[in-house]
Write a protein that holds these residues in place. Structure first.
Motif, PDB file in Angstrom:
ATOM      1  N   THR A 107       1.201  -1.199  -0.021  1.00 40.72           N
ATOM      2  CA  THR A 107       0.139  -0.285   0.035  1.00 40.72           C
ATOM      3  C   THR A 107       0.613   1.543  -0.682  1.00 40.72           C
ATOM      4  OG1 THR A 107      -1.866  -0.956   1.502  1.00 40.72           O
ATOM      5  CG2 THR A 107      -2.104   1.196   1.182  1.00 40.72           C
ATOM      6  N   PHE A 148      -7.865  -5.072  -5.077  1.00 41.18           N
ATOM      7  CA  PHE A 148      -7.778  -5.017  -3.436  1.00 41.18           C
ATOM      8  C   PHE A 148      -7.648  -3.354  -3.003  1.00 41.18           C
ATOM      9  CE2 PHE A 148      -5.563  -4.816   0.540  1.00 41.18           C
ATOM     10  CZ  PHE A 148      -6.398  -4.906   1.209  1.00 41.18           C
ATOM     11  N   LEU A 196      -3.869  -7.964 -12.132  1.00 41.40           N
ATOM     12  CA  LEU A 196      -4.866  -8.180 -11.004  1.00 41.40           C
ATOM     13  C   LEU A 196      -4.327 -10.259 -11.524  1.00 41.40           C
ATOM     14  CD1 LEU A 196      -6.740  -7.943  -8.831  1.00 41.40           C
ATOM     15  CD2 LEU A 196      -8.226  -8.570  -9.864  1.00 41.40           C
ATOM     16  N   ALA A 232       1.271  -5.994  -7.495  1.00 42.76           N
ATOM     17  CA  ALA A 232       1.115  -6.902  -6.019  1.00 42.76           C
ATOM     18  C   ALA A 232       1.016  -7.991  -6.581  1.00 42.76           C
ATOM     19  CB  ALA A 232       0.076  -6.041  -4.830  1.00 42.76           C
ATOM     20  N   GLN A 233      -0.087  -8.458  -7.576  1.00 41.19           N
ATOM     21  CA  GLN A 233      -0.556 -10.036  -7.588  1.00 41.19           C
ATOM     22  C   GLN A 233       0.912 -10.306  -9.141  1.00 41.19           C
ATOM     23  OE1 GLN A 233      -4.417 -10.696  -7.895  1.00 41.19           O
ATOM     24  NE2 GLN A 233      -4.785  -9.530  -5.633  1.00 41.19           N
ATOM     25  N   SER A 280       3.955  -6.134  -3.292  1.00 43.40           N
ATOM     26  CA  SER A 280       3.779  -5.998  -1.982  1.00 43.40           C
ATOM     27  C   SER A 280       3.903  -7.574  -1.566  1.00 43.40           C
ATOM     28  CB  SER A 280       1.698  -6.342  -1.794  1.00 43.40           C
ATOM     29  OG  SER A 280       2.260  -7.159  -0.971  1.00 43.40           O
ATOM     30  N   LYS A 315       1.987 -14.162  -1.514  1.00 41.82           N
ATOM     31  CA  LYS A 315       1.546 -13.137  -2.301  1.00 41.82           C
ATOM     32  C   LYS A 315       2.588 -14.711  -3.114  1.00 41.82           C
ATOM     33  CE  LYS A 315      -1.044  -9.553  -2.228  1.00 41.82           C
ATOM     34  NZ  LYS A 315      -1.414  -8.788  -1.841  1.00 41.82           N
ATOM     35  N   ALA A 320       5.533  -5.884   3.351  1.00 39.53           N
ATOM     36  CA  ALA A 320       7.067  -5.247   3.160  1.00 39.53           C
ATOM     37  C   ALA A 320       6.455  -5.108   1.567  1.00 39.53           C
ATOM     38  CB  ALA A 320       8.290  -6.545   3.243  1.00 39.53           C
ATOM     39  N   TYR A 343     -12.587  -9.831  -6.341  1.00 41.27           N
ATOM     40  CA  TYR A 343     -12.998  -9.887  -4.815  1.00 41.27           C
ATOM     41  C   TYR A 343     -14.769  -9.963  -4.675  1.00 41.27           C
ATOM     42  CZ  TYR A 343      -8.057  -8.819  -4.234  1.00 41.27           C
ATOM     43  OH  TYR A 343      -7.031  -9.215  -3.740  1.00 41.27           O
TER      44      TYR A 343
HETATM   45  C1  LIG Z   1      -1.780  -6.919  -1.635  1.00 41.97           C
HETATM   46  C2  LIG Z   1      -2.090  -5.791  -2.831  1.00 41.97           C
HETATM   47  C3  LIG Z   1      -1.685  -4.104  -2.882  1.00 41.97           C
HETATM   48  C4  LIG Z   1      -1.138  -4.346  -1.340  1.00 41.97           C
HETATM   49  O1  LIG Z   1      -0.316  -4.726  -1.294  1.00 41.97           O
HETATM   50  P1  LIG Z   1      -0.006  -5.163   1.352  1.00 41.97           P
HETATM   51  O2  LIG Z   1       1.208  -4.804   1.223  1.00 41.97           O
HETATM   52  O3  LIG Z   1      -0.956  -5.633   2.045  1.00 41.97           O
HETATM   53  O4  LIG Z   1      -0.149  -3.587   1.931  1.00 41.97           O
HETATM   54  C5  LIG Z   1      -2.291  -3.848  -3.439  1.00 41.97           C
HETATM   55  N1  LIG Z   1      -2.552  -4.048  -4.345  1.00 41.97           N
HETATM   56  C6  LIG Z   1      -3.070  -4.897  -5.107  1.00 41.97           C
HETATM   57  C7  LIG Z   1      -3.969  -5.266  -6.304  1.00 41.97           C
HETATM   58  C8  LIG Z   1      -2.465  -6.327  -3.832  1.00 41.97           C
HETATM   59  O5  LIG Z   1      -2.994  -7.459  -3.861  1.00 41.97           O
END
Ligand SMILES: *Cc1c(COP(=O)(O)O)cnc(C)c1O
Length: 369
Positions: free
Chosen positions: A60, A85, A132, A158-159, A180, A185, A193, A309
């Motif tokens: 985040t 997310f 995603l 993040a994914q 992320s 993950k 982290a 989601y």
């Molecule tokens: C996990 C995630 C985040 C945020 O990551 P955090 O490390 O949990 O703060 C942001 N965007 C997506 C699409 C995620 O899956």
């Protein structure tokens, strides 16, 4: 019991190396901004095929600090998706900017480049394509629009650690790639982290400063920053795990292929991706007409599933103030009723995949779309 992800199976494989890495940090008692963070930043930049990396406290903050480094603030709009997310949109509002949600494509379930273009106004400052499920957005079209309209691009990776689009790695297209390392993950720490990658001398060097109180020197603060540093213990763990990420990604790809083969030709919507995309399968998401019923059938057989989601961001209580009505994002709103995430992780046994697929084949009803 088959969980959605199994962190213990992976830990058992690497416990000695992890123990040594943690003990190494304890022996030095250098917990912040030490050698492990520097080495991880160097290795992760190389892994992403970019010039530099700033390790931060979580994903985040990676998004928030990248937007801030690009000058996004009060009065600005940032175009992204509602099918993600919530962190993607929180990063925008943390800057004082307004999220503008564009619809997704029915097939890939990712940001529609044409819907994105239509959502751009004179206040738009940046775009956040979200890669995603381990797939990748159409970065050709998105970067084309961004350069034509003079907009910054922050990739939410993040994914999608290691995913490719037309040969280029996730995070290497935009002004910043935000990752992320939340434990679940594809590359996960043992705590929170995150990281921002960019071309050399780009966003990541400004993020590095913002994340460490805006420091130029110990007591000289160039800008008003925050405290969002990766710590040495997490960095040491991530260094061990980064060395295995390629192998783990191949194992995820194998699981995905097994599901695809086992579910071909039955009443299930299978994941679709652009032929230019090489996904890393963070999640394996199918579409069915009787999602909740199928979930219950799988649960009866001790199979854990997820929905990523269930409520799109424009309909979340937290974003009521944006005043976006139901019906505003028709594709997003339809898709969320049909999606079901099946278990996927590198150590998932072929026999488990076969038996999950058999249950799905038996009970799934076709999706409407
Ligand atoms: C996990 C995630 C985040 C945020 O990551 P955090 O490390 O949990 O703060 C942001 N965007 C997506 C699409 C995620 O899956």
């Amino acid at each position: 019991m088959t969980p959605l992800v199994d962190l213990k199976a992976q830990y058992r494989e690497i416990r000695n190396e992890i123990g040594d890495a943690i003990n190494g940090v304890l022996e030095t008692c250098a917990f912040i901004n030490g050698e492990n963070v520097k080495a991880f930043e160097r290795d992760f930049a190389e892994y992403c095929g970019v010039g530099e990396c700033a390790a931060v406290g979580n994903g985040t903050d990676a998004l928030y600090l990248a937007l801030r480094a690009l000058g996004v603030g009060q009065g600005d709009e940032v175009v992204t998706v509602a099918h993600t997310f919530i962190a993607t949109a929180e990063a925008i509002t943390l800057c004082g900017a307004t999220p503008v949600f564009a619809d997704i494509e029915n097939g890939s379930m990712l940001l529609s480049p044409s819907a994105m273009e239509a959502a751009i106004t004179s206040r738009t400052k940046a775009l956040i394509p979200v890669h995603l499920y381990g797939g990748m957005c159409d970065m050709g079209a998105i970067m084309g629009t961004a350069s034509k309209r003079g907009l910054a691009v922050v990739e939410d990776c993040a994914q999608s650690h290691g995913a490719r689009w037309d040969g280029g790695l996730a995070g290497s297209f935009g002004d910043a790639g935000c990752f992320s390392f939340f434990p679940g993950k594809n590359l996960g720490a043992y705590g929170d982290a995150g990281a921002v990658v960019s071309r050399a001398g780009g966003v990541a060097s400004r993020v590095k400063m913002l994340a460490n109180h805006g420091r130029a020197d110990k007591y000289i603060h160039e800008m008003e920053g925050v405290n969002s540093r990766l710590d040495e213990i997490q960095a040491a763990i991530l260094r061990v795990k980064l060395r295995r990420l390629g192998e783990w990604t191949e194992k995820r790809r194998r699981v995905a292929r097994l599901y695809m083969d086992a579910l071909a030709g039955c009443d299930v919507g299978l994941p679709e991706s652009d032929p230019l995309c090489e996904p890393v399968w963070h999640l394996f998401v199918i579409r069915v007409g009787n999602r909740d019923e199928l979930r219950a059938k799988l649960r009866e057989r001790d199979v854990d599933t997820g929905v990523h989601y269930p409520v799109p961001l424009h309909l979340q209580p937290a974003f009521k103030r944006l005043g976006i009505k139901e019906g505003a994002l028709p594709v997003t709103e339809r898709v969320v009723k049909e999606i079901l995430s099946l278990p996927i992780y590198p150590e998932l046994a072929d026999s488990a995949v076969e038996s999950i697929a058999e249950t799905v084949r038996m009970y799934a009803r076709p999706p409407q779309n």
